[in-house]
Scaffold this motif. Structure first.
Motif, PDB file in Angstrom:
ATOM      1  N   ILE A 291      15.300   3.364  10.391  1.00  0.00           N
ATOM      2  CA  ILE A 291      14.644   4.228   9.397  1.00  0.00           C
ATOM      3  C   ILE A 291      14.928   3.656   8.009  1.00  0.00           C
ATOM      4  O   ILE A 291      15.892   2.913   7.828  1.00  0.00           O
ATOM      5  CB  ILE A 291      15.111   5.706   9.464  1.00  0.00           C
ATOM      6  CG1 ILE A 291      16.614   5.827   9.177  1.00  0.00           C
ATOM      7  CG2 ILE A 291      14.769   6.351  10.793  1.00  0.00           C
ATOM      8  CD1 ILE A 291      17.066   7.276   8.993  1.00  0.00           C
ATOM      9  N   ALA A 292      14.075   4.019   7.070  1.00  0.00           N
ATOM     10  CA  ALA A 292      14.289   3.583   5.681  1.00  0.00           C
ATOM     11  C   ALA A 292      14.443   4.809   4.799  1.00  0.00           C
ATOM     12  O   ALA A 292      13.616   5.729   4.868  1.00  0.00           O
ATOM     13  CB  ALA A 292      13.114   2.736   5.208  1.00  0.00           C
ATOM     14  N   LEU A 293      15.518   4.863   4.017  1.00  0.00           N
ATOM     15  CA  LEU A 293      15.711   5.946   3.045  1.00  0.00           C
ATOM     16  C   LEU A 293      15.165   5.458   1.709  1.00  0.00           C
ATOM     17  O   LEU A 293      15.619   4.437   1.178  1.00  0.00           O
ATOM     18  CB  LEU A 293      17.195   6.302   2.926  1.00  0.00           C
ATOM     19  CG  LEU A 293      17.881   6.776   4.213  1.00  0.00           C
ATOM     20  CD1 LEU A 293      19.339   7.118   3.942  1.00  0.00           C
ATOM     21  CD2 LEU A 293      17.161   7.973   4.817  1.00  0.00           C
ATOM     22  N   LEU A 294      14.183   6.184   1.174  1.00  0.00           N
ATOM     23  CA  LEU A 294      13.452   5.708   0.001  1.00  0.00           C
ATOM     24  C   LEU A 294      13.817   6.520  -1.231  1.00  0.00           C
ATOM     25  O   LEU A 294      13.590   7.740  -1.278  1.00  0.00           O
ATOM     26  CB  LEU A 294      11.942   5.828   0.261  1.00  0.00           C
ATOM     27  CG  LEU A 294      11.463   5.316   1.631  1.00  0.00           C
ATOM     28  CD1 LEU A 294       9.999   5.658   1.845  1.00  0.00           C
ATOM     29  CD2 LEU A 294      11.679   3.822   1.739  1.00  0.00           C
ATOM     30  N   ASP A 295      14.385   5.854  -2.194  1.00  0.00           N
ATOM     31  CA  ASP A 295      14.694   6.512  -3.474  1.00  0.00           C
ATOM     32  C   ASP A 295      13.374   6.920  -4.145  1.00  0.00           C
ATOM     33  O   ASP A 295      12.391   6.182  -4.062  1.00  0.00           O
ATOM     34  CB  ASP A 295      15.450   5.515  -4.366  1.00  0.00           C
ATOM     35  CG  ASP A 295      15.921   6.158  -5.650  1.00  0.00           C
ATOM     36  OD1 ASP A 295      17.089   6.608  -5.691  1.00  0.00           O
ATOM     37  OD2 ASP A 295      15.125   6.223  -6.611  1.00  0.00           O
ATOM     38  N   PRO A 296      13.336   8.101  -4.807  1.00  0.00           N
ATOM     39  CA  PRO A 296      12.078   8.517  -5.452  1.00  0.00           C
ATOM     40  C   PRO A 296      11.569   7.500  -6.472  1.00  0.00           C
ATOM     41  O   PRO A 296      10.370   7.389  -6.698  1.00  0.00           O
ATOM     42  CB  PRO A 296      12.452   9.833  -6.153  1.00  0.00           C
ATOM     43  CG  PRO A 296      13.718  10.285  -5.536  1.00  0.00           C
ATOM     44  CD  PRO A 296      14.397   9.093  -4.963  1.00  0.00           C
ATOM     45  N   GLU A 297      12.502   6.738  -7.073  1.00  0.00           N
ATOM     46  CA  GLU A 297      12.095   5.769  -8.103  1.00  0.00           C
ATOM     47  C   GLU A 297      11.943   4.354  -7.544  1.00  0.00           C
ATOM     48  O   GLU A 297      11.713   3.414  -8.308  1.00  0.00           O
ATOM     49  CB  GLU A 297      13.166   5.710  -9.212  1.00  0.00           C
ATOM     50  CG  GLU A 297      13.485   7.032  -9.876  1.00  0.00           C
ATOM     51  CD  GLU A 297      12.293   7.559 -10.658  1.00  0.00           C
ATOM     52  OE1 GLU A 297      11.559   6.741 -11.205  1.00  0.00           O
ATOM     53  OE2 GLU A 297      12.111   8.798 -10.677  1.00  0.00           O
ATOM     54  N   ALA A 298      12.082   4.191  -6.249  1.00  0.00           N
ATOM     55  CA  ALA A 298      12.062   2.837  -5.679  1.00  0.00           C
ATOM     56  C   ALA A 298      10.679   2.210  -5.813  1.00  0.00           C
ATOM     57  O   ALA A 298       9.671   2.923  -5.775  1.00  0.00           O
ATOM     58  CB  ALA A 298      12.462   2.898  -4.208  1.00  0.00           C
ATOM     59  N   PRO A 299      10.626   0.889  -5.956  1.00  0.00           N
ATOM     60  CA  PRO A 299       9.324   0.228  -6.049  1.00  0.00           C
ATOM     61  C   PRO A 299       8.521   0.410  -4.758  1.00  0.00           C
ATOM     62  O   PRO A 299       9.083   0.683  -3.702  1.00  0.00           O
ATOM     63  CB  PRO A 299       9.689  -1.242  -6.261  1.00  0.00           C
ATOM     64  CG  PRO A 299      11.131  -1.364  -5.951  1.00  0.00           C
ATOM     65  CD  PRO A 299      11.752  -0.018  -6.039  1.00  0.00           C
TER      66      PRO A 299
ATOM     67  N   THR B  95      10.154   4.184  10.233  1.00  0.00           N
ATOM     68  CA  THR B  95       9.957   5.512   9.670  1.00  0.00           C
ATOM     69  C   THR B  95      10.621   5.575   8.301  1.00  0.00           C
ATOM     70  O   THR B  95      11.774   5.165   8.152  1.00  0.00           O
ATOM     71  CB  THR B  95      10.588   6.571  10.594  1.00  0.00           C
ATOM     72  OG1 THR B  95       9.965   6.455  11.867  1.00  0.00           O
ATOM     73  CG2 THR B  95      10.387   7.972  10.041  1.00  0.00           C
ATOM     74  N   GLY B  96       9.895   6.067   7.310  1.00  0.00           N
ATOM     75  CA  GLY B  96      10.450   6.169   5.967  1.00  0.00           C
ATOM     76  C   GLY B  96      10.718   7.621   5.602  1.00  0.00           C
ATOM     77  O   GLY B  96       9.938   8.505   5.940  1.00  0.00           O
ATOM     78  N   VAL B  97      11.826   7.843   4.946  1.00  0.00           N
ATOM     79  CA  VAL B  97      12.158   9.195   4.488  1.00  0.00           C
ATOM     80  C   VAL B  97      12.234   9.159   2.967  1.00  0.00           C
ATOM     81  O   VAL B  97      13.116   8.498   2.400  1.00  0.00           O
ATOM     82  CB  VAL B  97      13.505   9.669   5.084  1.00  0.00           C
ATOM     83  CG1 VAL B  97      13.819  11.081   4.623  1.00  0.00           C
ATOM     84  CG2 VAL B  97      13.476   9.599   6.598  1.00  0.00           C
ATOM     85  N   ARG B  98      11.273   9.822   2.322  1.00  0.00           N
ATOM     86  CA  ARG B  98      11.257   9.862   0.860  1.00  0.00           C
ATOM     87  C   ARG B  98      12.281  10.917   0.436  1.00  0.00           C
ATOM     88  O   ARG B  98      12.140  12.098   0.772  1.00  0.00           O
ATOM     89  CB  ARG B  98       9.863  10.218   0.372  1.00  0.00           C
ATOM     90  CG  ARG B  98       9.685  10.248  -1.119  1.00  0.00           C
ATOM     91  CD  ARG B  98       9.920   8.928  -1.807  1.00  0.00           C
ATOM     92  NE  ARG B  98       8.825   7.971  -1.645  1.00  0.00           N
ATOM     93  CZ  ARG B  98       8.857   6.719  -2.116  1.00  0.00           C
ATOM     94  NH1 ARG B  98       9.929   6.279  -2.759  1.00  0.00           N
ATOM     95  NH2 ARG B  98       7.852   5.904  -1.926  1.00  0.00           N
TER      96      ARG B  98
ATOM     97  N   ILE C  46      19.701   1.600   9.216  1.00  0.00           N
ATOM     98  CA  ILE C  46      19.227   2.361   8.049  1.00  0.00           C
ATOM     99  C   ILE C  46      19.021   1.372   6.909  1.00  0.00           C
ATOM    100  O   ILE C  46      19.957   0.675   6.499  1.00  0.00           O
ATOM    101  CB  ILE C  46      20.226   3.465   7.646  1.00  0.00           C
ATOM    102  CG1 ILE C  46      20.360   4.497   8.772  1.00  0.00           C
ATOM    103  CG2 ILE C  46      19.763   4.163   6.358  1.00  0.00           C
ATOM    104  CD1 ILE C  46      21.328   5.619   8.478  1.00  0.00           C
ATOM    105  N   TYR C  47      17.786   1.315   6.417  1.00  0.00           N
ATOM    106  CA  TYR C  47      17.483   0.506   5.229  1.00  0.00           C
ATOM    107  C   TYR C  47      17.607   1.408   4.015  1.00  0.00           C
ATOM    108  O   TYR C  47      17.069   2.519   3.999  1.00  0.00           O
ATOM    109  CB  TYR C  47      16.056  -0.047   5.300  1.00  0.00           C
ATOM    110  CG  TYR C  47      15.848  -1.060   6.401  1.00  0.00           C
ATOM    111  CD1 TYR C  47      16.226  -2.391   6.229  1.00  0.00           C
ATOM    112  CD2 TYR C  47      15.274  -0.677   7.611  1.00  0.00           C
ATOM    113  CE1 TYR C  47      16.038  -3.315   7.237  1.00  0.00           C
ATOM    114  CE2 TYR C  47      15.077  -1.603   8.621  1.00  0.00           C
ATOM    115  CZ  TYR C  47      15.467  -2.919   8.436  1.00  0.00           C
ATOM    116  OH  TYR C  47      15.279  -3.837   9.432  1.00  0.00           O
ATOM    117  N   LEU C  48      18.305   0.932   2.996  1.00  0.00           N
ATOM    118  CA  LEU C  48      18.448   1.695   1.752  1.00  0.00           C
ATOM    119  C   LEU C  48      17.516   1.065   0.730  1.00  0.00           C
ATOM    120  O   LEU C  48      17.763  -0.055   0.269  1.00  0.00           O
ATOM    121  CB  LEU C  48      19.900   1.650   1.266  1.00  0.00           C
ATOM    122  CG  LEU C  48      20.963   2.149   2.258  1.00  0.00           C
ATOM    123  CD1 LEU C  48      22.364   1.908   1.704  1.00  0.00           C
ATOM    124  CD2 LEU C  48      20.768   3.627   2.565  1.00  0.00           C
TER     125      LEU C  48
END
Ligand code: SF4
Ligand code: SF4
Length: 290
Positions: free
Chosen positions: A19-27, A36-39, A63-65
């Protein structure tokens, strides 16, 4: 603080793989692997370390950060140092095939009927974060077959404490939220005993309550304990041994080194029965003792 709390039962029910954890400000993500991405609803850097480790234990294979990892960088480095590469900084080739918010996790049928994808236990939300981190790291090490000695040089949040001038008052023992401190007694006479303040290094979560509340400023911090100590068997380490005598008035024990037969409180009450004390910080007139 950004939380993965809702994500945990989803991971357990769905065994999602990476899974990928996506920072709200990430490019923006570019084409690449489908995961699967988790915003996240807040900054990635604020996700507690224990929730990341728990997510790995619950079934996220990698887990991708993606975004600014802040203090999570240390966790990634520590795990990589012992050969665990399941926590990675998001790389530009991750393209989520499915993205949802960490605050609005989709329910699968297995979720709704409580049929977990695996039998992993959900974290105990009543424990302190530091304690959850210890439990989750221990479980991860076990699953990966890595001995705790591999973390001998990795500093934990636990404190290596020493004391000087302890009076065996017991304030720190009562204040410690994880019972890392203990006072034990050896009776050596009808009103005398040897009091020993000891510490269980493996239990300390580094909250510093003992340091802040000690009336004698007795604590000194000699750095942090290692994760090897935190994950190891609890060993009792004596900090200080204090010969004490019972106050003839209130019956509490106080250090023999203070002399006399009354504790400091009873002595002050005897010397100053009306309890008048000069306000702190205001210069006292000549001859005023209290
Ligand atoms: S270390 Fe401080 S708080 Fe703890 S028992 Fe000794 S004097 Fe009291
Ligand atoms: S720092 Fe906190 S957890 Fe550690 S011994 Fe002191 S009170 Fe207990």
């Amino acid at each position: 603080m950004t939380s993965l709390r809702l994500l945990h039962s989803w991971i357990r029910a769905n065994d999602p793989g990476p899974i990928a954890l996506l920072d709200p400000e990430a490019p923006e993500l570019v084409d690449g692997k489908a995961v699967t991405g988790v915003r996240l609803s807040g900054p990635l850097a604020e996700v507690p370390r224990h929730e990341i480790l728990e997510s790995l234990n619950l079934g996220a294979t990698i887990i991708y950060l993606h975004g600014d990892t802040g203090p999570l960088h240390e966790l990634t480095t520590m795990l990589e140092g012992i050969g665990i590469t399941r926590l990675r900084h998001g790389h530009p080739e991750v393209k989520p095939r499915q993205i949802f918010s960490s605050d609005d996790v989709p329910h699968s049928r297995r979720d709704l009927f409580g049929i977990a994808g695996n039998m992993a236990e959900l974290p105990d939300e009543t424990l302190l974060g530091e304690e959850r981190e210890r439990l989750a790291l221990n479980l991860l090490m076990e699953k990966e077959g890595i001995p705790v000695s591999a973390l001998a040089d990795a500093p934990s949040h636990g404190l290596n404490l020493q004391t000087t001038g302890c009076t065996a008052c017991g304030v720190c023992v009562k204040a410690c939220p994880v019972d890392a401190l203990e006072l034990s007694y050896l009776e050596i006479g009808p009103d005398r005993r040897i009091s020993t303040l000891s510490m269980f290094d493996a239990a300390c979560v580094g909250c510093r309550k003992c340091i802040d509340l000690c009336p004698e400023d007795a604590f000194t911090v000699r750095g942090n304990t290692s994760w090897e100590t935190r994950l190891g068997e609890p060993v009792k380490r004596p900090l200080e041994t204090i010969p004490t005598v019972q106050c003839e008035k209130c019956k509490t024990y106080f250090p023999m080194s203070q002399g006399g037969t009354l504790c400091q409180t009873c002595k002050a009450t005897r010397d100053n029965p009306f309890g008048i004390r000069w306000p702190e910080g205001v210069p006292k007139p000549p001859g005023f003792k209290y």
